[in-house]
Design a protein around this motif. Structure first.
Motif, short mmCIF file in Angstrom:
data_model
loop_
_atom_site.label_atom_id
_atom_site.label_comp_id
_atom_site.label_asym_id
_atom_site.label_seq_id
_atom_site.Cartn_x
_atom_site.Cartn_y
_atom_site.Cartn_z
N ALA A 102 0.84 -1.21 0.00
CA ALA A 102 0.00 0.00 0.00
C ALA A 102 0.87 1.26 0.00
O ALA A 102 0.57 2.23 -0.70
CB ALA A 102 -0.93 -0.01 1.22
N TYR A 186 -10.86 13.92 2.83
CA TYR A 186 -10.83 12.68 3.61
C TYR A 186 -11.08 12.96 5.10
O TYR A 186 -11.85 12.26 5.76
CB TYR A 186 -9.50 11.97 3.45
N PHE A 292 -5.70 7.14 -0.07
CA PHE A 292 -6.46 5.97 0.38
C PHE A 292 -5.52 4.80 0.66
O PHE A 292 -5.69 4.08 1.65
CB PHE A 292 -7.49 5.57 -0.68
N SER A 296 -4.97 3.13 4.36
CA SER A 296 -5.43 1.75 4.50
C SER A 296 -4.43 0.85 5.22
O SER A 296 -4.75 -0.29 5.55
CB SER A 296 -5.74 1.14 3.11
N TYR A 299 -5.52 -0.89 8.30
CA TYR A 299 -6.49 -1.96 8.04
C TYR A 299 -5.79 -3.28 7.75
O TYR A 299 -6.26 -4.35 8.15
CB TYR A 299 -7.41 -1.57 6.87
N ILE A 312 -12.98 -1.67 5.84
CA ILE A 312 -11.83 -0.87 5.43
C ILE A 312 -12.14 0.62 5.38
O ILE A 312 -11.30 1.46 5.73
CB ILE A 312 -11.30 -1.36 4.05
N LEU A 313 -13.38 0.99 4.99
CA LEU A 313 -13.72 2.40 4.93
C LEU A 313 -13.70 3.04 6.31
O LEU A 313 -13.25 4.18 6.48
CB LEU A 313 -15.10 2.58 4.28
N VAL A 316 -10.00 3.43 7.32
CA VAL A 316 -9.37 4.46 6.50
C VAL A 316 -9.80 5.85 6.96
O VAL A 316 -8.98 6.76 7.09
CB VAL A 316 -9.72 4.26 5.00
N GLU A 319 -8.18 6.75 10.31
CA GLU A 319 -6.77 7.08 10.10
C GLU A 319 -6.62 8.45 9.45
O GLU A 319 -5.72 9.22 9.80
CB GLU A 319 -6.10 6.01 9.23
N SER A 362 1.63 -0.28 12.60
CA SER A 362 1.04 0.68 11.66
C SER A 362 1.99 1.84 11.41
O SER A 362 2.22 2.24 10.25
CB SER A 362 -0.29 1.19 12.20
#
Length: 413
Positions: A102, A186, A292, A296, A299, A312-313, A316, A319, A362
């Motif tokens: 990612a 976002y 994104f 992610s 996740y 996941i949404l 995301v 975050e 993370s």
């Protein structure tokens, strides 16, 4: 080579090499400064001499290391290395690879946007060059307060690669505007759609994050208005004059002029954007995918531990709120604050025994490991750049030496 040149060369070279070398260095720095002036006073100040920038970056790197050490001290007071290792036993490695992938997507999207926006100004970049500038931007943004060092260093390295400072500046202002706009979108969507989870995780602390998001949105709006509205420029010029005039009246006019000169760069960007609307749309959408991908990463850690209560949404968006709300802090990478906020948010996503480990994973995937990797790449780029400068220096010295050699055409000596 003629006899007199062969005989006199070592003496002349040894006696004058230091002065020639200094002259070459000054010529290079003067060219950078002169070209930077074409991009506006702000860019000239940011670039200045390469030596000044490097010293500043080294100072920020020391600050980065100090804050990182303090953060590690606080974290490991709450969780032991043995507890972390035990938690990692339940982790599925393929999802960690997914998290790194990612971040790879993030860098690729950044490279594509740099290549796209510079192409419109006539700077044709191959992908590996655009990727180089993306890596440089990530590293220097990560080790400077409020991510202020990335773009100036990208411009500096683009200049050293033979590209116009004014064109590079124009392109990167355009790219930054899209990036900041997507971040703001976002964060606002995340705060609105995940308000219930934020209340559960943060309580009244969520208002501090809301303040951070508001600052980011305000900066983005002002950036856009400065690009498209002359009235906004006049307002800020007068405001700057009044504020400075309250403390030093003799500098009020200079402050207003400085604001206008900076805004002139944004006005040029306005013309650039209006003439390239399809490019703007593509750049915006690419930035959406880019951010994104980065948001992610938690996740992948989440599902890597076999958890699945949240989609996941949701992760995301949470975050995005955490990242954007702390972006304005004058600390490299918002170290310390980011870890603290993530721990609070992760308490509703992960079992208590996994919270600290998940936070470290993370942050490592999104930040620590990428900073280390990009830092190593930057050292490599800087060595190559230094080697090129030394080669140009030697060539200039050789040319100067030859121009000063006594040579009698009639005698062939």
């Amino acid at each position: 080579m003629h006899e007199c040149v062969q005989r006199d060369w070592p003496v002349v070279y040894n006696s004058r090499v230091k002065s020639f070398r200094w002259k070459c260095i000054m010529d290079i720095d003067n060219k950078i400064s002169a070209e930077a002036e074409k991009g506006g006073p702000q860019i000239s100040r940011m670039i200045g001499s390469g030596k000044v920038s490097i010293r500043r970056i080294l100072g920020n790197a020391l600050l980065f290391a100090a804050v990182l050490g303090l953060t590690a001290f606080v974290v490991f007071r709450q969780v032991t290395p043995e507890e972390i290792l035990k938690a990692l036993e339940s982790l599925s490695p393929p999802f960690i690879v997914g998290g790194l992938a990612a971040m790879g997507v993030y860098m690729v999207m950044e490279s594509l946007n740099i290549r796209r926006v510079t192409a419109v100004t006539g700077i044709k970049l191959r992908f590996h060059k655009a990727f180089k500038y993306a890596v440089l931007g990530f590293f220097f943004s990560s080790v400077t307060p409020a991510s202020t060092g990335g773009k100036p260093m990208q411009i500096l390295f683009m200049y050293r690669d033979g590209h116009s400072v004014s064109k590079s500046t124009l392109s990167l202002i355009f790219e930054v505007m899209n990036y900041e706009l997507v971040m703001a979108v976002y964060a606002v969507l995340g705060y609105i759609t995940q308000r219930r989870l934020l209340v559960m995780a943060l309580g009244k602390i969520r208002f501090a994050l809301l303040f951070g998001i508001s600052v980011n949105v305000l900066v983005t709006v002002l950036l856009i208005l400065s690009i498209f509205s002359r009235g906004t420029i006049e307002f800020f010029s007068r405001l700057a004059a009044r504020i400075v005039g309250a403390f030093a009246r003799d500098k009020a006019d200079a402050a207003a002029a400085k604001v206008k000169s900076i805004a002139a760069e944004y006005q040029e960007c306005s013309v650039y954007i209006k003439g390239n609307k399809p490019v703007m749309v593509k750049t915006f959408l690419t930035a959406c995918v880019q951010l994104f991908a980065m948001f992610s990463v938690p996740y992948f850690v989440y599902v890597g531990f076999g958890l699945g209560d949240y989609n996941i949404l949701q992760v995301v968006m949470l975050e995005a709120v955490a990242y954007v709300s702390l972006a304005f802090l004058p600390v490299p990478g918002a170290i310390g604050a980011s870890e603290g906020v993530l721990v609070m948010i992760f308490r509703i996503l992960f079992p208590q025994s996994l919270v600290a480990t998940a936070m470290l994973l993370s942050r490592s995937l999104m930040y620590y490991l990428i900073v280390i990797a990009s830092g190593a790449a930057v050292l490599f780029f800087m060595r190559i750049s230094a080697a090129r400068r030394r080669r140009a220096e030697r060539e200039a010295i050789d040319k100067e030496q030859l121009d000063n050699m006594p040579y009698d055409i009639g005698s062939g000596r």
